[in-house]
Scaffold this motif. Structure first.
Motif, PDB file in Angstrom:
ATOM      1  N   TYR A 155      10.302  -3.727 -15.369  1.00 42.81           N
ATOM      2  CA  TYR A 155      11.678  -3.803 -14.863  1.00 42.81           C
ATOM      3  C   TYR A 155      11.887  -2.831 -13.706  1.00 42.81           C
ATOM      4  CZ  TYR A 155      16.764  -3.422 -14.749  1.00 42.81           C
ATOM      5  OH  TYR A 155      18.071  -3.395 -14.338  1.00 42.81           O
ATOM      6  N   ARG A 156      11.413  -1.608 -13.876  1.00 40.56           N
ATOM      7  CA  ARG A 156      11.618  -0.581 -12.846  1.00 40.56           C
ATOM      8  C   ARG A 156      10.756  -0.838 -11.618  1.00 40.56           C
ATOM      9  NH1 ARG A 156      12.930   2.159  -9.440  1.00 40.56           N
ATOM     10  NH2 ARG A 156      13.371   4.398  -9.336  1.00 40.56           N
ATOM     11  N   PHE A 157       9.506  -1.211 -11.827  1.00 36.41           N
ATOM     12  CA  PHE A 157       8.582  -1.404 -10.711  1.00 36.41           C
ATOM     13  C   PHE A 157       8.979  -2.610  -9.868  1.00 36.41           C
ATOM     14  CE2 PHE A 157       4.126  -2.386  -9.126  1.00 36.41           C
ATOM     15  CZ  PHE A 157       4.099  -1.309  -8.253  1.00 36.41           C
ATOM     16  N   ASP A 158       9.579  -3.610 -10.501  1.00 33.40           N
ATOM     17  CA  ASP A 158      10.072  -4.777  -9.766  1.00 33.40           C
ATOM     18  C   ASP A 158      11.130  -4.397  -8.732  1.00 33.40           C
ATOM     19  OD1 ASP A 158       8.581  -6.889 -10.602  1.00 33.40           O
ATOM     20  OD2 ASP A 158       9.978  -7.580 -12.131  1.00 33.40           O
ATOM     21  N   ARG A 159      11.839  -3.304  -8.993  1.00 31.08           N
ATOM     22  CA  ARG A 159      12.989  -2.942  -8.164  1.00 31.08           C
ATOM     23  C   ARG A 159      12.761  -1.675  -7.344  1.00 31.08           C
ATOM     24  NH1 ARG A 159      13.867  -5.690 -12.405  1.00 31.08           N
ATOM     25  NH2 ARG A 159      15.585  -7.180 -12.579  1.00 31.08           N
ATOM     26  N   THR A 160      11.511  -1.249  -7.267  1.00 33.64           N
ATOM     27  CA  THR A 160      11.187  -0.016  -6.557  1.00 33.64           C
ATOM     28  C   THR A 160      10.651  -0.326  -5.163  1.00 33.64           C
ATOM     29  OG1 THR A 160      10.656   1.142  -8.614  1.00 33.64           O
ATOM     30  CG2 THR A 160       9.741   2.054  -6.594  1.00 33.64           C
ATOM     31  N   ASP A 161      11.119   0.435  -4.183  1.00 32.90           N
ATOM     32  CA  ASP A 161      10.561   0.324  -2.837  1.00 32.90           C
ATOM     33  C   ASP A 161       9.212   1.027  -2.792  1.00 32.90           C
ATOM     34  OD1 ASP A 161      12.765  -1.050  -1.876  1.00 32.90           O
ATOM     35  OD2 ASP A 161      13.823   0.795  -1.319  1.00 32.90           O
ATOM     36  N   LEU A 162       8.239   0.352  -2.225  1.00 37.96           N
ATOM     37  CA  LEU A 162       6.906   0.939  -2.143  1.00 37.96           C
ATOM     38  C   LEU A 162       6.807   1.939  -1.001  1.00 37.96           C
ATOM     39  CD1 LEU A 162       4.767  -2.247  -2.800  1.00 37.96           C
ATOM     40  CD2 LEU A 162       5.440  -0.485  -4.420  1.00 37.96           C
ATOM     41  N   THR A 221       2.770 -10.755   2.387  1.00 39.39           N
ATOM     42  CA  THR A 221       3.365  -9.429   2.489  1.00 39.39           C
ATOM     43  C   THR A 221       4.759  -9.485   3.069  1.00 39.39           C
ATOM     44  OG1 THR A 221       2.356  -9.137   4.658  1.00 39.39           O
ATOM     45  CG2 THR A 221       1.136  -8.299   2.759  1.00 39.39           C
ATOM     46  N   ASP A 222       5.094 -10.603   3.768  1.00 42.77           N
ATOM     47  CA  ASP A 222       6.419 -10.721   4.362  1.00 42.77           C
ATOM     48  C   ASP A 222       7.458 -11.247   3.386  1.00 42.77           C
ATOM     49  OD1 ASP A 222       5.488  -9.809   6.741  1.00 42.77           O
ATOM     50  OD2 ASP A 222       5.050 -11.802   7.563  1.00 42.77           O
ATOM     51  N   VAL A 223       7.031 -11.676   2.198  1.00 40.37           N
ATOM     52  CA  VAL A 223       7.982 -12.187   1.220  1.00 40.37           C
ATOM     53  C   VAL A 223       8.851 -11.041   0.734  1.00 40.37           C
ATOM     54  CG1 VAL A 223       8.233 -13.284  -1.028  1.00 40.37           C
ATOM     55  CG2 VAL A 223       6.379 -13.971   0.495  1.00 40.37           C
ATOM     56  N   PRO A 224      10.167 -11.204   0.695  1.00 38.83           N
ATOM     57  CA  PRO A 224      11.051 -10.128   0.249  1.00 38.83           C
ATOM     58  C   PRO A 224      10.685  -9.641  -1.142  1.00 38.83           C
ATOM     59  CG  PRO A 224      12.313 -11.930   1.214  1.00 38.83           C
ATOM     60  CD  PRO A 224      10.915 -12.407   1.107  1.00 38.83           C
ATOM     61  N   VAL A 225      10.879  -8.330  -1.354  1.00 34.27           N
ATOM     62  CA  VAL A 225      10.528  -7.722  -2.639  1.00 34.27           C
ATOM     63  C   VAL A 225      11.266  -8.381  -3.780  1.00 34.27           C
ATOM     64  CG1 VAL A 225      10.675  -5.604  -3.986  1.00 34.27           C
ATOM     65  CG2 VAL A 225       9.946  -5.512  -1.604  1.00 34.27           C
ATOM     66  N   ALA A 226      12.577  -8.613  -3.600  1.00 36.82           N
ATOM     67  CA  ALA A 226      13.378  -9.186  -4.683  1.00 36.82           C
ATOM     68  C   ALA A 226      12.866 -10.556  -5.088  1.00 36.82           C
ATOM     69  CB  ALA A 226      14.838  -9.286  -4.249  1.00 36.82           C
ATOM     70  N   GLU A 227      12.417 -11.353  -4.062  1.00 35.17           N
ATOM     71  CA  GLU A 227      11.921 -12.695  -4.367  1.00 35.17           C
ATOM     72  C   GLU A 227      10.586 -12.638  -5.085  1.00 35.17           C
ATOM     73  OE1 GLU A 227      10.419 -16.652  -1.931  1.00 35.17           O
ATOM     74  OE2 GLU A 227      11.781 -15.223  -0.967  1.00 35.17           O
ATOM     75  N   ARG A 228       9.699 -11.753  -4.628  1.00 35.88           N
ATOM     76  CA  ARG A 228       8.370 -11.677  -5.224  1.00 35.88           C
ATOM     77  C   ARG A 228       8.415 -11.117  -6.633  1.00 35.88           C
ATOM     78  NH1 ARG A 228       4.562  -8.481  -1.590  1.00 35.88           N
ATOM     79  NH2 ARG A 228       3.019  -9.351  -2.994  1.00 35.88           N
ATOM     80  N   SER A 229       9.379 -10.231  -6.898  1.00 41.48           N
ATOM     81  CA  SER A 229       9.448  -9.608  -8.219  1.00 41.48           C
ATOM     82  C   SER A 229       9.902 -10.578  -9.292  1.00 41.48           C
ATOM     83  CB  SER A 229      10.399  -8.401  -8.183  1.00 41.48           C
ATOM     84  OG  SER A 229      11.717  -8.833  -7.936  1.00 41.48           O
ATOM     85  N   ARG A 257       5.952   8.034  -7.185  1.00 39.61           N
ATOM     86  CA  ARG A 257       5.351   7.702  -5.895  1.00 39.61           C
ATOM     87  C   ARG A 257       4.062   8.467  -5.625  1.00 39.61           C
ATOM     88  NH1 ARG A 257       8.484   5.069  -2.161  1.00 39.61           N
ATOM     89  NH2 ARG A 257      10.628   4.617  -2.782  1.00 39.61           N
ATOM     90  N   SER A 258       3.849   9.562  -6.323  1.00 40.29           N
ATOM     91  CA  SER A 258       2.671  10.381  -6.059  1.00 40.29           C
ATOM     92  C   SER A 258       1.942  10.692  -7.357  1.00 40.29           C
ATOM     93  CB  SER A 258       3.067  11.693  -5.370  1.00 40.29           C
ATOM     94  OG  SER A 258       3.719  12.561  -6.280  1.00 40.29           O
ATOM     95  N   THR A 259       0.656  10.970  -7.226  1.00 41.00           N
ATOM     96  CA  THR A 259      -0.135  11.309  -8.402  1.00 41.00           C
ATOM     97  C   THR A 259       0.265  12.666  -8.970  1.00 41.00           C
ATOM     98  OG1 THR A 259      -1.847  12.190  -6.916  1.00 41.00           O
ATOM     99  CG2 THR A 259      -2.110   9.927  -7.687  1.00 41.00           C
ATOM    100  N   THR A 260       0.817  13.522  -8.137  1.00 43.26           N
ATOM    101  CA  THR A 260       1.269  14.832  -8.626  1.00 43.26           C
ATOM    102  C   THR A 260       2.391  14.666  -9.636  1.00 43.26           C
ATOM    103  OG1 THR A 260       0.682  15.880  -6.523  1.00 43.26           O
ATOM    104  CG2 THR A 260       2.205  17.073  -7.970  1.00 43.26           C
ATOM    105  N   PHE A 261       3.379  13.852  -9.273  1.00 42.33           N
ATOM    106  CA  PHE A 261       4.488  13.608 -10.193  1.00 42.33           C
ATOM    107  C   PHE A 261       4.025  12.814 -11.411  1.00 42.33           C
ATOM    108  CE2 PHE A 261       7.065  14.312  -6.288  1.00 42.33           C
ATOM    109  CZ  PHE A 261       7.846  15.357  -6.774  1.00 42.33           C
ATOM    110  N   ALA A 262       3.070  11.914 -11.206  1.00 35.97           N
ATOM    111  CA  ALA A 262       2.542  11.141 -12.332  1.00 35.97           C
ATOM    112  C   ALA A 262       1.829  12.055 -13.325  1.00 35.97           C
ATOM    113  CB  ALA A 262       1.592  10.060 -11.827  1.00 35.97           C
ATOM    114  N   ALA A 263       1.056  13.012 -12.804  1.00 35.01           N
ATOM    115  CA  ALA A 263       0.369  13.966 -13.680  1.00 35.01           C
ATOM    116  C   ALA A 263       1.376  14.819 -14.443  1.00 35.01           C
ATOM    117  CB  ALA A 263      -0.561  14.853 -12.858  1.00 35.01           C
TER     118      ALA A 263
END
Length: 310
Positions: free
Chosen positions: A303-310, A9-17, A190-196
């Motif tokens: 592509y988008r999910f790789d670069r999104t902050d959780l 979990t400590d691995v940087p997002v950019a590296e893990r993506s 980020r939310s199920t409301t927006f996803a719906a």
């Protein structure tokens, strides 16, 4: 939690993506999604629904048009047309409902961080969710069609297994298209409301907006607000055929005996294009359109999910 999970979990997002796709991780995520669907009876409910739908449509065909249809020997062909009419509406709804919470729900609950610590890459998550949700829809269609095969054959009297299998295969492909789109929508919210809301927007886009745009162009040309141009007319027809709903019907024409266009419509197109219908209006090209609607949304989602902050 183990030190290995904590370090993951400590691995940087950019590296893990940037990790390559791990097929074992994809399989594990897909398997979990499918098992959850089976445990919740969703899979079996969909299977029974598709079985009931096929038997009901066949019963309607047999009861209301049996003698005429049997005389023409086109019972399975009529069934293909009926399933297309109903399935082009129902299958997208089911696929969008199956997919809209796939990733957004994990993000909203926070379980996505646990999933990524196992470790799975973000690409694995997107593909695993797609495979899992598409598997639920595809296998429920398969079970429903298999269970309905005997009742359908009995009710129809004359039964073409080639058309029946073709209808199943194209319906599965069509369902995967909307599952891919739903997963893509779920991955960027980020939310199920927006996803719906996004899933509903997709449905409105393909069923209302898309056709309205094509119709509006035709009216504008008819009332001289746009010049009568063969180029505009051709682009409008191309635009109409890029809709996955239209592609579904065209591919059914390719693999079954049910024709999307009548002989007069085909003759009119041949006359319009000097005897040669453009490739983008031919049935084989519709298959490429469906495949593109599977690949492009999930590629954009990765592509988008790789670069999104959780």
């Amino acid at each position: 939690m183990s030190s290995e999970a904590e370090s993951a979990t400590d691995v940087p997002v950019a590296e893990r993506s940037t990790r390559s796709i791990d097929l074992e991780s994809v399989r594990a995520i897909a398997r979990k999604d499918f098992r959850d669907a089976v445990r919740s009876w969703l899979f079996w409910g969909l299977s029974v629904f598709f079985f009931a739908l096929l038997v009901t449509l066949t019963g309607v065909i047999s009861y209301f048009g049996g003698d005429v249809i049997l005389a023409e020997g086109a019972t399975t062909e009529v069934l293909v047309g009926q399933v297309y009419g109903v399935g082009s509406l129902i299958i997208p709804v089911i696929a969008l409902v199956l997919g809209w919470k796939a990733i957004a729900g994990e993000r909203e609950s926070g379980s996505i961080k646990i999933m990524l610590s196992l470790p799975h890459s973000r690409r694995d998550v997107v593909l695993g969710k797609l495979v899992g949700r598409a598997g639920v829809l595809s296998l429920s269609l398969l079970v429903g069609f298999v269970l309905a095969a005997v009742p359908v054959a009995v009710l129809l009297g004359t039964f073409d297994p080639t058309d029946y299998v073709g209808l199943l295969a194209v319906s599965i492909l069509y369902g995967i298209v909307y599952t891919s789109v739903a997963i893509a929508v779920s991955s960027v919210t980020r939310s199920t409301t927006f996803a719906a809301a996004g899933a509903f927007g997709v449905f409105v886009l393909f069923y209302v907006v898309w056709g309205t745009i094509a119709t509006a162009v035709g009216f504008l040309m008819a009332f001289d607000y746009l010049p009568e141009s063969e180029t505009i007319a051709e682009l409008t027809m191309l635009f109409q055929n890029l809709n996955p709903n239209a592609a579904y019907g065209n591919v059914l024409s390719l693999v079954t005996s049910a024709a999307e266009l009548g002989e007069q419509e085909v003759a009119a197109l041949e006359t319009m294009f000097d005897g040669s219908i453009p490739f983008y209006l031919q049935d084989w090209f519709a298959l490429l359109i469906l495949l593109a609607w599977i690949v492009i949304p999930v590629a954009l989602a990765i592509y988008r999910f790789d670069r999104t902050d959780l």
